[in-house]
Enzyme design. Structure first.
Site, PDB file in Angstrom:
ATOM      1  N   LYS A 155      46.418  51.307 101.359  1.00  0.00           N
ATOM      2  CA  LYS A 155      47.214  52.533 101.418  1.00  0.00           C
ATOM      3  C   LYS A 155      48.269  52.454 102.518  1.00  0.00           C
ATOM      4  O   LYS A 155      48.007  51.926 103.613  1.00  0.00           O
ATOM      5  CB  LYS A 155      46.304  53.744 101.673  1.00  0.00           C
ATOM      6  CG  LYS A 155      45.128  53.839 100.714  1.00  0.00           C
ATOM      7  CD  LYS A 155      44.194  54.984 101.054  1.00  0.00           C
ATOM      8  CE  LYS A 155      42.911  54.888 100.265  1.00  0.00           C
ATOM      9  NZ  LYS A 155      41.992  53.845 100.762  1.00  0.00           N
ATOM     10  N   TYR A 204      42.644  52.473 108.286  1.00  0.00           N
ATOM     11  CA  TYR A 204      41.241  52.155 108.601  1.00  0.00           C
ATOM     12  C   TYR A 204      41.144  51.035 109.642  1.00  0.00           C
ATOM     13  O   TYR A 204      40.083  50.825 110.223  1.00  0.00           O
ATOM     14  CB  TYR A 204      40.481  51.713 107.350  1.00  0.00           C
ATOM     15  CG  TYR A 204      40.429  52.707 106.223  1.00  0.00           C
ATOM     16  CD1 TYR A 204      40.850  54.031 106.387  1.00  0.00           C
ATOM     17  CD2 TYR A 204      39.963  52.328 104.973  1.00  0.00           C
ATOM     18  CE1 TYR A 204      40.797  54.929 105.324  1.00  0.00           C
ATOM     19  CE2 TYR A 204      39.903  53.213 103.915  1.00  0.00           C
ATOM     20  CZ  TYR A 204      40.332  54.513 104.094  1.00  0.00           C
ATOM     21  OH  TYR A 204      40.279  55.390 103.038  1.00  0.00           O
ATOM     22  N   ASP A 214      38.110  49.205  98.361  1.00  0.00           N
ATOM     23  CA  ASP A 214      39.131  50.158  98.787  1.00  0.00           C
ATOM     24  C   ASP A 214      39.248  50.152 100.311  1.00  0.00           C
ATOM     25  O   ASP A 214      38.270  50.367 101.023  1.00  0.00           O
ATOM     26  CB  ASP A 214      38.745  51.563  98.300  1.00  0.00           C
ATOM     27  CG  ASP A 214      39.785  52.613  98.673  1.00  0.00           C
ATOM     28  OD1 ASP A 214      40.644  52.897  97.812  1.00  0.00           O
ATOM     29  OD2 ASP A 214      39.738  53.141  99.799  1.00  0.00           O
ATOM     30  N   HIS A 256      49.058  57.286 101.508  1.00  0.00           N
ATOM     31  CA  HIS A 256      47.757  57.771 101.978  1.00  0.00           C
ATOM     32  C   HIS A 256      47.671  59.286 102.048  1.00  0.00           C
ATOM     33  O   HIS A 256      46.600  59.863 101.846  1.00  0.00           O
ATOM     34  CB  HIS A 256      47.439  57.159 103.353  1.00  0.00           C
ATOM     35  CG  HIS A 256      45.981  57.121 103.669  1.00  0.00           C
ATOM     36  ND1 HIS A 256      45.429  56.249 104.560  1.00  0.00           N
ATOM     37  CD2 HIS A 256      44.939  57.854 103.205  1.00  0.00           C
ATOM     38  CE1 HIS A 256      44.115  56.435 104.634  1.00  0.00           C
ATOM     39  NE2 HIS A 256      43.803  57.411 103.814  1.00  0.00           N
TER      40      HIS A 256
END
Length: 274
Positions: A76, A51, A46, A109
């Site tokens: 996401k 990120y 994931d 997200h």
């Protein structure tokens, strides 16, 4: 719906019952943990555009040498992206960074930009969702879903779009169950798989009295109790670690909690709200 070692989305796509989370692992540090996770047996990774580590997540997966269909990859859409064309453009950036032709799961997200938490972005979310429906129908995504959505955020998509989200990824852990019960029940009633991020409450749960006592009773670690609890509540945990011993430990969940012990944990106070 959970089966042995997998959950099954309402479109019959299977997802491994535990995922390896990469939140807060920088791009220049994520390669090794992902490699360790794959070596350990994780087949569900994931990540997210936010990120900023998609590039090396993808590189680690590619270098490990498994066939693409053997690894379930989630990413996401940035929370700030709300709209049809912008979602299509952002998706192309994500698969380019990951070095893949398709995603197994793509999520919105959050229902609002992080810096505007609580803002009503229903119209933008619906447009983003319609773009994701197109990508899904074009075969570029195997399953589509959302993250951090409450019932009020989900309802416009259910009312105005064609495809019910396959997943909702939310913070879920021992101590948060009572606060999340209505949302989790709503998701299950609509055949939306609940993914549990921060299932260890970023480590704050691990010294709790009830959890340490149960860890001793079952001869497992407190972290394993926390992750098994998520599975007992029919949610899919996404633990994150950069330490090999913990990465391995977090996969070893081949035990069950009694109904009495699950009920005991249901009533644990949320340590993060105290």
């Amino acid at each position: 719906m959970a089966q042995k070692n997998t959950f099954v989305f309402h479109n019959d796509i299977e997802i491994p019952h535990i995922g390896f989370g990469t939140w807060q692992i920088p791009n220049d540090e994520v390669y090794e943990p992902v490699t360790i996770a794959l070596k350990t047996g994780y087949r569900h990774i994931d990540t997210a555009a936010a990120y900023q580590n998609e590039e090396n997540v993808g590189k680690a997966i590619k270098d490990f040498g498994l066939k693409r269909e053997e690894v379930f990859i989630t990413s996401k859409l940035r929370a700030s992206i709300k709209g049809y064309e912008s979602t299509l453009e952002e998706f192309e950036k994500t698969i380019s960074k990951l070095g893949v032709d398709y995603l197994d799961l793509y999520l919105i997200h959050a229902p609002w930009p992080w810096e505007e938490k609580g803002k009503d972005c229903s119209e933008g979310n619906v447009q983003s969702w319609k773009a994701m429906e197109k990508l899904y129908n074009d075969g570029k995504i195997k399953a589509i879903g959302v993250s951090n959505f409450e019932i009020s955020d989900l309802q416009p998509i259910l009312d105005q779009c064609d495809i019910v989200p396959m997943a909702n990824q939310i913070p879920f852990y021992i101590g948060r169950y009572q606060a999340q019960k209505e949302l989790v029940d709503f998701c299950h009633q609509n055949n939306i798989i609940v993914e549990a991020y921060s299932p260890l409450a970023t480590g704050e749960l691990l010294n709790g009295k009830e959890i340490t006592e149960l860890a001793e009773k079952y001869d497992v670690t407190p972290a394993q109790i926390c992750l098994r609890y998520c599975l007992e509540k029919n949610t899919l945990p996404l633990p994150k670690s950069t330490h090999e011993e913990r990465i391995v430990e977090n996969m070893q969940l081949d035990f069950t909690l009694s109904e009495e012990d699950v009920a005991l944990l249901d009533d644990v106070k949320d340590v993060r709200q105290s």
